[in-house]
Write an enzyme that holds these catalytic residues in place. Structure first.
Site, PDB file in Angstrom:
ATOM      1  N   ARG A   1       0.766  -0.964   0.217  1.00  0.00           N
ATOM      2  CA  ARG A   1       0.095   0.125   0.006  1.00  0.00           C
ATOM      3  C   ARG A   1       0.950   1.351  -0.103  1.00  0.00           C
ATOM      4  O   ARG A   1       1.734   1.316   0.825  1.00  0.00           O
ATOM      5  CB  ARG A   1      -0.912  -0.157   1.197  1.00  0.00           C
ATOM      6  CG  ARG A   1      -2.106   1.077   1.105  1.00  0.00           C
ATOM      7  CD  ARG A   1      -2.999   0.895   2.578  1.00  0.00           C
ATOM      8  NE  ARG A   1      -3.714  -0.304   2.313  1.00  0.00           N
ATOM      9  CZ  ARG A   1      -4.511  -0.892   3.387  1.00  0.00           C
ATOM     10  NH1 ARG A   1      -4.167  -0.287   4.572  1.00  0.00           N
ATOM     11  NH2 ARG A   1      -5.161  -1.907   3.334  1.00  0.00           N
TER      12      ARG A   1
ATOM     13  N   ARG B   1      -2.225   6.542   9.784  1.00  0.00           N
ATOM     14  CA  ARG B   1      -2.241   5.987   8.530  1.00  0.00           C
ATOM     15  C   ARG B   1      -2.078   7.220   7.590  1.00  0.00           C
ATOM     16  O   ARG B   1      -2.283   8.422   7.783  1.00  0.00           O
ATOM     17  CB  ARG B   1      -3.276   4.964   8.206  1.00  0.00           C
ATOM     18  CG  ARG B   1      -3.373   3.907   9.161  1.00  0.00           C
ATOM     19  CD  ARG B   1      -3.209   2.605   8.409  1.00  0.00           C
ATOM     20  NE  ARG B   1      -3.413   1.542   9.213  1.00  0.00           N
ATOM     21  CZ  ARG B   1      -3.960   0.360   8.942  1.00  0.00           C
ATOM     22  NH1 ARG B   1      -4.848   0.313   7.887  1.00  0.00           N
ATOM     23  NH2 ARG B   1      -4.033  -0.656   9.640  1.00  0.00           N
TER      24      ARG B   1
ATOM     25  N   LYS C   1      -5.280   0.428  14.773  1.00  0.00           N
ATOM     26  CA  LYS C   1      -4.765   1.515  13.621  1.00  0.00           C
ATOM     27  C   LYS C   1      -5.436   2.866  13.860  1.00  0.00           C
ATOM     28  O   LYS C   1      -6.339   2.860  14.810  1.00  0.00           O
ATOM     29  CB  LYS C   1      -5.536   0.856  12.282  1.00  0.00           C
ATOM     30  CG  LYS C   1      -6.846   0.260  12.624  1.00  0.00           C
ATOM     31  CD  LYS C   1      -7.493  -0.040  11.293  1.00  0.00           C
ATOM     32  CE  LYS C   1      -7.152  -1.360  10.563  1.00  0.00           C
ATOM     33  NZ  LYS C   1      -8.006  -1.758   9.529  1.00  0.00           N
TER      34      LYS C   1
ATOM     35  N   LYS D   1      -6.777   6.363  12.215  1.00  0.00           N
ATOM     36  CA  LYS D   1      -7.363   7.189  10.587  1.00  0.00           C
ATOM     37  C   LYS D   1      -7.665   8.640  10.828  1.00  0.00           C
ATOM     38  O   LYS D   1      -8.375   8.841  11.401  1.00  0.00           O
ATOM     39  CB  LYS D   1      -8.198   6.351   9.887  1.00  0.00           C
ATOM     40  CG  LYS D   1      -7.638   4.850   9.711  1.00  0.00           C
ATOM     41  CD  LYS D   1      -8.733   4.367   8.960  1.00  0.00           C
ATOM     42  CE  LYS D   1      -8.396   2.665   8.650  1.00  0.00           C
ATOM     43  NZ  LYS D   1      -9.252   1.815   7.799  1.00  0.00           N
TER      44      LYS D   1
ATOM     45  N   CYS E   1     -16.695  -8.656   3.960  1.00  0.00           N
ATOM     46  CA  CYS E   1     -16.946  -9.251   5.218  1.00  0.00           C
ATOM     47  C   CYS E   1     -17.426  -7.934   6.151  1.00  0.00           C
ATOM     48  O   CYS E   1     -17.167  -6.822   5.771  1.00  0.00           O
ATOM     49  CB  CYS E   1     -15.483  -9.685   5.864  1.00  0.00           C
ATOM     50  SG  CYS E   1     -14.365  -8.613   6.341  1.00  0.00           S
TER      51      CYS E   1
HETATM   52 FE1  SRM Z   1      -9.554  -2.329   5.194  1.00  0.00          FE
HETATM   53  C1  SRM Z   1      -8.244  -4.951   6.812  1.00  0.00           C
HETATM   54  C2  SRM Z   1      -8.487  -3.370   2.288  1.00  0.00           C
HETATM   55  C3  SRM Z   1     -10.011   0.735   3.672  1.00  0.00           C
HETATM   56  C4  SRM Z   1     -11.472  -1.458   7.980  1.00  0.00           C
HETATM   57  N1  SRM Z   1      -8.576  -3.940   4.760  1.00  0.00           N
HETATM   58  C5  SRM Z   1      -7.902  -4.853   5.537  1.00  0.00           C
HETATM   59  C6  SRM Z   1      -7.015  -5.942   4.906  1.00  0.00           C
HETATM   60  C7  SRM Z   1      -5.809  -5.362   4.791  1.00  0.00           C
HETATM   61  C8  SRM Z   1      -7.220  -7.340   5.344  1.00  0.00           C
HETATM   62  C9  SRM Z   1      -6.328  -7.969   6.178  1.00  0.00           C
HETATM   63  O1  SRM Z   1      -6.086  -7.243   7.220  1.00  0.00           O
HETATM   64  O2  SRM Z   1      -5.697  -8.716   5.990  1.00  0.00           O
HETATM   65  C10 SRM Z   1      -7.616  -5.627   3.509  1.00  0.00           C
HETATM   66  C11 SRM Z   1      -6.503  -6.032   2.105  1.00  0.00           C
HETATM   67  C12 SRM Z   1      -7.527  -6.366   0.856  1.00  0.00           C
HETATM   68  C13 SRM Z   1      -6.827  -6.452  -0.269  1.00  0.00           C
HETATM   69  O3  SRM Z   1      -6.429  -7.556  -0.793  1.00  0.00           O
HETATM   70  O4  SRM Z   1      -6.357  -5.344  -0.642  1.00  0.00           O
HETATM   71  C14 SRM Z   1      -8.207  -4.342   3.609  1.00  0.00           C
HETATM   72  N2  SRM Z   1      -9.122  -1.348   3.501  1.00  0.00           N
HETATM   73  C15 SRM Z   1      -8.852  -2.171   2.431  1.00  0.00           C
HETATM   74  C16 SRM Z   1      -9.000  -1.350   1.213  1.00  0.00           C
HETATM   75  C17 SRM Z   1      -7.886  -1.396   0.141  1.00  0.00           C
HETATM   76  C18 SRM Z   1     -10.399  -1.441   0.318  1.00  0.00           C
HETATM   77  C19 SRM Z   1     -10.641  -0.971  -0.821  1.00  0.00           C
HETATM   78  O5  SRM Z   1     -11.110  -1.707  -1.582  1.00  0.00           O
HETATM   79  O6  SRM Z   1     -10.063   0.350  -1.116  1.00  0.00           O
HETATM   80  C20 SRM Z   1      -8.833   0.080   1.897  1.00  0.00           C
HETATM   81  C21 SRM Z   1      -7.324   0.590   1.843  1.00  0.00           C
HETATM   82  C22 SRM Z   1      -7.365   1.875   2.396  1.00  0.00           C
HETATM   83  C23 SRM Z   1      -6.059   2.450   2.619  1.00  0.00           C
HETATM   84  O7  SRM Z   1      -5.460   3.097   1.508  1.00  0.00           O
HETATM   85  O8  SRM Z   1      -5.353   2.653   3.638  1.00  0.00           O
HETATM   86  C24 SRM Z   1      -9.475  -0.238   3.222  1.00  0.00           C
HETATM   87  N3  SRM Z   1     -10.482  -0.714   6.055  1.00  0.00           N
HETATM   88  C25 SRM Z   1     -10.570   0.403   5.105  1.00  0.00           C
HETATM   89  C26 SRM Z   1     -11.615   1.397   5.534  1.00  0.00           C
HETATM   90  C27 SRM Z   1     -12.423   2.596   4.978  1.00  0.00           C
HETATM   91  C28 SRM Z   1     -11.538   3.723   5.499  1.00  0.00           C
HETATM   92  O9  SRM Z   1     -10.566   3.844   6.314  1.00  0.00           O
HETATM   93  O10 SRM Z   1     -12.180   4.958   5.078  1.00  0.00           O
HETATM   94  C29 SRM Z   1     -12.208   0.609   6.809  1.00  0.00           C
HETATM   95  C30 SRM Z   1     -13.302   1.071   7.869  1.00  0.00           C
HETATM   96  C31 SRM Z   1     -12.888   2.333   8.637  1.00  0.00           C
HETATM   97  C32 SRM Z   1     -12.284   1.919  10.096  1.00  0.00           C
HETATM   98  O11 SRM Z   1     -11.154   1.618   9.816  1.00  0.00           O
HETATM   99  O12 SRM Z   1     -13.063   1.808  11.081  1.00  0.00           O
HETATM  100  C33 SRM Z   1     -11.235  -0.610   6.770  1.00  0.00           C
HETATM  101  N4  SRM Z   1      -9.616  -3.026   7.005  1.00  0.00           N
HETATM  102  C34 SRM Z   1     -10.555  -2.591   7.922  1.00  0.00           C
HETATM  103  C35 SRM Z   1     -10.593  -3.505   9.237  1.00  0.00           C
HETATM  104  C36 SRM Z   1     -11.488  -3.167  10.503  1.00  0.00           C
HETATM  105  C37 SRM Z   1     -11.043  -2.419  11.450  1.00  0.00           C
HETATM  106  C38 SRM Z   1     -11.760  -2.421  12.773  1.00  0.00           C
HETATM  107  O13 SRM Z   1     -11.610  -1.454  13.517  1.00  0.00           O
HETATM  108  O14 SRM Z   1     -12.251  -3.370  12.996  1.00  0.00           O
HETATM  109  C39 SRM Z   1      -9.799  -4.419   8.825  1.00  0.00           C
HETATM  110  C40 SRM Z   1      -9.430  -5.664   9.565  1.00  0.00           C
HETATM  111  C41 SRM Z   1      -8.500  -5.387  10.885  1.00  0.00           C
HETATM  112  O15 SRM Z   1      -7.946  -4.296  10.973  1.00  0.00           O
HETATM  113  O16 SRM Z   1      -8.304  -6.327  11.880  1.00  0.00           O
HETATM  114  C42 SRM Z   1      -9.245  -4.355   7.699  1.00  0.00           C
HETATM  115 FE1  SF4 Z   2     -11.810  -5.380   3.970  1.00  0.00          FE
HETATM  116 FE2  SF4 Z   2     -13.413  -7.369   4.625  1.00  0.00          FE
HETATM  117 FE3  SF4 Z   2     -13.589  -6.491   2.090  1.00  0.00          FE
HETATM  118 FE4  SF4 Z   2     -11.223  -7.870   3.159  1.00  0.00          FE
HETATM  119  S1  SF4 Z   2     -13.305  -8.715   2.636  1.00  0.00           S
HETATM  120  S2  SF4 Z   2     -11.187  -5.920   1.942  1.00  0.00           S
HETATM  121  S3  SF4 Z   2     -11.036  -7.111   5.153  1.00  0.00           S
HETATM  122  S4  SF4 Z   2     -14.105  -5.474   4.211  1.00  0.00           S
END
Ligand code: SRM
Ligand code: SF4
Length: 574
Positions: A78, A147, A211, A213, A477
Site C-alpha cells: 500500500r 495512516r 490502527k 485514521k 466481510c
Molecule cells: Fe480495510 C483490513 C483493504 C479501507 C477497515 N483492509 C484490511 C485488509 C488489509 C485485510 C487484512 O487485514 O488482511 C484488506 C486488504 C485487501 C486487499 O487484498 O487489498 C483491506 N481497506 C482495504 C482497502 C484496500 C479497501 C478498498 O477496496 O479500497 C482500503 C485501503 C485503505 C487505505 O488505503 O489505507 C481499506 N478498511 C478500510 C476502511 C475505510 C476507511 O478507512 O475509510 C475501513 C473502515 C474504517 C475503519 O477503519 O473503521 C477498513 N480493514 C478494516 C478493518 C476493520 C478495522 C476495525 O476497526 O475493526 C480490517 C481488519 C483489521 O484491522 O483487523 C481491515
Molecule cells: Fe476489508 Fe473485509 Fe473487504 Fe477484506 S473482505 S477488503 S477485510 S471489508
C-alpha cells in the site's frame, strides 16, 4: 466498562511490538529465506507497519492443497498518498511498477492510496525501493499508527483547498513513525541505533493499540466520510477564508457479525481549533489514545471504544490538559454529499478538472475497457496532477485550456468521457477488494458488485431513477473497508454467495444504516430491493433520498448511535 485493565493480559501483538526493536523484527532474515514465498507469522504483523501485507491467492488454495504445495503467497503493498495528490510522473512510475512486479493492475483505495497486489517476496525490496525513488512511500500505510491522511481532493475550490492540503501534509508528516527500520530494511540505509526516545518520540516502543485514521473534509463535500474515522478535521470557511477546523473523534466502521460488543460508530465533534493548532491537536489526540486505548483486546482497541467507554467529555479534558488550552466551540457546517461529482469542472484558476469513475478503484486493461492504457497516455501529456478520491475514483486535475482538447480526445478514444457515464447508482457504488487477495473475505465484493449493479440498473431504469444518486456499497466481510454502514444500501458478506443487507444510511454520510435482511443469497438481492426501489420512485417526497425514505416509510428503524446499530432491527413492511 471494558477498557484496558491490569487483570487482562495484553494482546500478544503488544509484546511483538515491544520486542521488535522498532519494527525491525526478523524481516531481513525472512526476505533472505528463499525456501518459502512467505515470511514468519510475527513478521507478517510487523511488515504491516511498512505498508506490506502477506496474502495468498485464494482462488488457488484448493488446487495447491491437493498438489501438496504451499499456498500461492504474494504481498500487497500500500502506497501512501497524503491528500491523494500525485504527479503525472508518479502515476507513470506506479503504472510501470504494476507491470514490473505486480498483477498488472493499480488499485485506488477508499483511503486515497495505491495498492499493488501479487508482489512476490523476491521482488518486495526492489518494488519498495522504486516506490521511494518515485518520492512516494509505504511506511505507516498500515499498522498500529496513524495512516495515510485523507483530504478532500477537490482542486477547484480556490486557495482554501491548497491551504487545507498543506495542513494535511503537515499532520501526516508529524504523525508518521520515525523508526529507521524502514530505511534500513528496504532502502539499505546504514543501521543507526539512536536512543529510544529519539527513535519514536510520539509512539514509543509499543506504538498505538490499533490502527488510527485521520481525514480532512472541506464542506459541502463529505467525500472523505469524515464520520468514519478516528480523527477528523472539518474545514470551517468564513468570509472565503479558512477560519479553522471542527475536530471530530471516535468514528470507525469495523465490527463482527453477531458480536454486539463491536459496532460501527460515527465520529463526534470534540471542539474547534485554528489552522495553527491543527497539528498539535492531532498529536495530543493520538497520545491520549496511545495511553488509554485497550491493549488487551484488538476488537476493542480503536479510539471509538475508548470514547464510547469513557465519554467525550473525559476525552476532551484529557486532550485539553495535554494541549494547555481549551478547544473552541463547534462552528456551523453543512455537508451535501459523500460521493464524487463526475465529469469536467472549471477551477477558479482557469484550469479544468475531470473526475473519472473507476469501478471499485481497479485500474486495468480488460476486454471491456483499456483504462490503464488511457491513463498512461494521459499521464504522458498531462501537466497538472492526479488526485485519488476517497471513493476509489480519480481526478485529472489542473488541465489547461490548451491541453484540454488532447485529454478529452484520449478520454473519448477509450470510452471514458462524459458520454459514457453509467447510472447514478453505479457512480455511487463502491466495493472493497475481498476475493481473491483479502485473507478476511467471507464473500466476493469487487468481482461481484458491478454485476449486481447491472441487474439493479434494470429496476432503476424501469423506475425512472437513472439520474438519481443512491449510495450502494459492498464488502466481503463486516470489517467495513468500503464504509458500507454509511451507505443507503449495503451488502456485507456472510458466506460465499450470501450477504447481510443494510438500509437507511444517510446520503451525506451522517447516519449509520441498519440490518434489513440476513444472509440473503446473491440471486435474491435484486428481488428483495425491487419493491423498495419501485415504491421510492412513486412515493418519495421532493428531494428525498432513498435512505431517508426507507426510514420514513417504516421499512427500517433509524440508527441513532453506534450502540444502537444492532438494536431494533428492520421491520418487514414490504
Ligand atoms: Fe480495510 C483490513 C483493504 C479501507 C477497515 N483492509 C484490511 C485488509 C488489509 C485485510 C487484512 O487485514 O488482511 C484488506 C486488504 C485487501 C486487499 O487484498 O487489498 C483491506 N481497506 C482495504 C482497502 C484496500 C479497501 C478498498 O477496496 O479500497 C482500503 C485501503 C485503505 C487505505 O488505503 O489505507 C481499506 N478498511 C478500510 C476502511 C475505510 C476507511 O478507512 O475509510 C475501513 C473502515 C474504517 C475503519 O477503519 O473503521 C477498513 N480493514 C478494516 C478493518 C476493520 C478495522 C476495525 O476497526 O475493526 C480490517 C481488519 C483489521 O484491522 O483487523 C481491515
Ligand atoms: Fe476489508 Fe473485509 Fe473487504 Fe477484506 S473482505 S477488503 S477485510 S471489508
Amino acid at each position: 466498562m471494558a477498557t484496558s485493565s491490569p487483570d487482562k493480559p495484553l494482546h500478544k501483538n503488544e509484546a511483538l511490538k515491544t520486542e521488535s526493536h522498532y519494527l525491525r523484527g526478523t524481516i531481513l532474515d525472512g526476505l533472505a529465506d528463499t525456501s518459502t514465498g512467505a515470511i514468519s507469522a510475527d513478521d507478517t504483523q510487523l511488515t504491516k507497519f511498512h505498508g506490506i501485507y502477506q496474502q495468498d491467492d485464494r482462488d488457488l488454495r484448493k488446487e495447491r492443497r491437493k498438489a501438496k504445495q504451499e499456498k500461492a503467497f504474494s504481498f500487497m503493498i500500500r502506497v501512501r498518498v497524503p491528500g491523494g495528490v500525485c504527479s503525472p510522473q508518479q502515476w507513470l512510475d506506479m503504472d510501470r511498477l504494476a507491470s514490473d512486479y505486480a498483477n498488472e493492475t493499480l488499485k485506488l483505495t477508499t483511503r486515497q492510496a495505491f495498492q499493488f497486489h501479487g508482489v512476490l517476496k523476491g521482488n518486495l525490496k526492489q518494488t519498495i525501493k522504486e516506490i521511494n525513488e518515485a518520492l512516494l512511500d509505504t511506511l505507516a500505510a498500515c499498522g498500529d499508527v496513524n495512516r495515510n491522511v485523507m483530504c478532500n481532493p477537490n482542486p477547484y475550490q480556490s486557495e482554501v483547498h491548497e491551504q487545507v492540503l498543506e495542513i494535511t501534509h503537515k499532520i501526516s508528516d508529524h504523525l508518521s513513525p520515525r523508526t529507521g527500520a524502514y530505511h534500513e530494511i528496504w532502502l539499505d540505509k546504514e543501521k543507526i541505533t539512536p536512543e529510544p526516545e529519539e527513535e519514536e518520540p510520539l509512539y514509543g516502543k509499543t506504538y498505538l493499540p490499533r490502527k488510527f485514521k485521520t481525514v480532512v473534509a472541506v464542506p459541502p463535500s463529505n467525500d472523505v466520510d469524515i464520520f468514519a474515522h478516528d480523527l477528523g478535521y472539518i474545514a470551517i470557511i468564513e468570509d472565503g477564508k479558512l477560519a479553522g477546523f471542527n475536530v471530530t473523534v471516535g468514528g470507525g466502521m469495523g465490527m463482527a457479525h453477531n458480536k454486539e460488543a463491536t459496532f460501527p460508530r460515527l465520529a463526534q465533534v470534540l471542539g474547534f481549533c485554528t489552522p495553527e493548532q491543527a497539528v498539535d491537536v492531532g498529536e495530543k489526540i493520538v497520545s491520549v489514545q496511545r495511553d488509554y486505548g485497550d491493549r488487551t483486546d484488538r476488537a476493542h482497541a480503536r479510539l471509538k471504544y475508548t470514547i464510547e467507554d469513557r465519554g467525550l467529555d473525559w476525552f476532551r479534558q484529557q486532550v485539553e490538559e495535554r494541549l494547555g488550552y481549551a478547544l473552541g466551540d463547534e462552528r456551523p457546517f453543512t455537508f451535501d454529499h459523500n460521493g464524487d461529482r463526475y465529469g469536467w469542472t472549471e477551477g477558479t484558476d482557469g484550469k479544468s478538472h475531470y473526475t473519472l469513475f473507476v469501478q471499485n478503484g481497479r485500474v486495468r486493461d480488460d476486454a471491456t475497457q483499456k483504462a490503464r492504457t488511457a491513463l498512461r497516455e494521459i499521464a504522458e501529456i498531462h501537466e497538472g496532477d492526479f488526485r485519488l478520491t476517497a471513493n476509489q475514483n480519480l481526478i485529472i486535475g489542473g488541465v489547461s485550456a490548451e491541453a484540454r482538447p488532447k485529454v478529452e480526445a484520449l478520454l473519448a478514444k477509450y470510452g471514458l468521457d462524459q458520454n459514457n457515464l453509467g447510472s447514478a447508482l453505479r457512480l455511487n457504488s463502491m466495493a472493497c477488494v475481498a476475493l481473491p487477495t483479502c485473507g478476511l473475505a467471507l464473500a466476493e465484493s469487487e468481482r461481484y458488485l458491478p454485476d449486481l449493479v447491472t441487474e439493479l440498473d434494470t429496476v432503476i431504469e424501469e423506475a425512472g431513477l437513472r439520474e438519481d444518486a443512491i449510495t450502494i456499497r459492498m464488502t466481503g466481510c463486516p470489517n467495513g473497508c468500503a464504509r458500507p454502514y454509511l451507505a443507503e444500501i449495503a451488502m456485507v458478506g456472510r458466506a460465499p454467495g450470501k450477504y447481510n443487507v443494510y438500509l437507511g444510511g444517510g446520503f451525506v454520510g451522517d447516519r449509520l444504516n441498519k440490518l434489513y435482511r440476513e444472509s440473503v443469497k446473491s440471486e435474491e438481492i435484486t428481488p428483495l430491493l425491487r419493491p423498495l426501489i419501485e415504491s421510492y420512485a412513486k412515493e418519495r417526497e421532493d428531494g428525498e433520498n432513498f435512505g431517508d425514505y426507507v426510514i420514513r416509510k417504516g421499512h427500517i428503524k433509524e440508527t441513532v448511535a453506534g450502540t444502537d446499530f444492532h438494536q431494533n432491527l428492520g421491520e418487514t413492511k414490504v
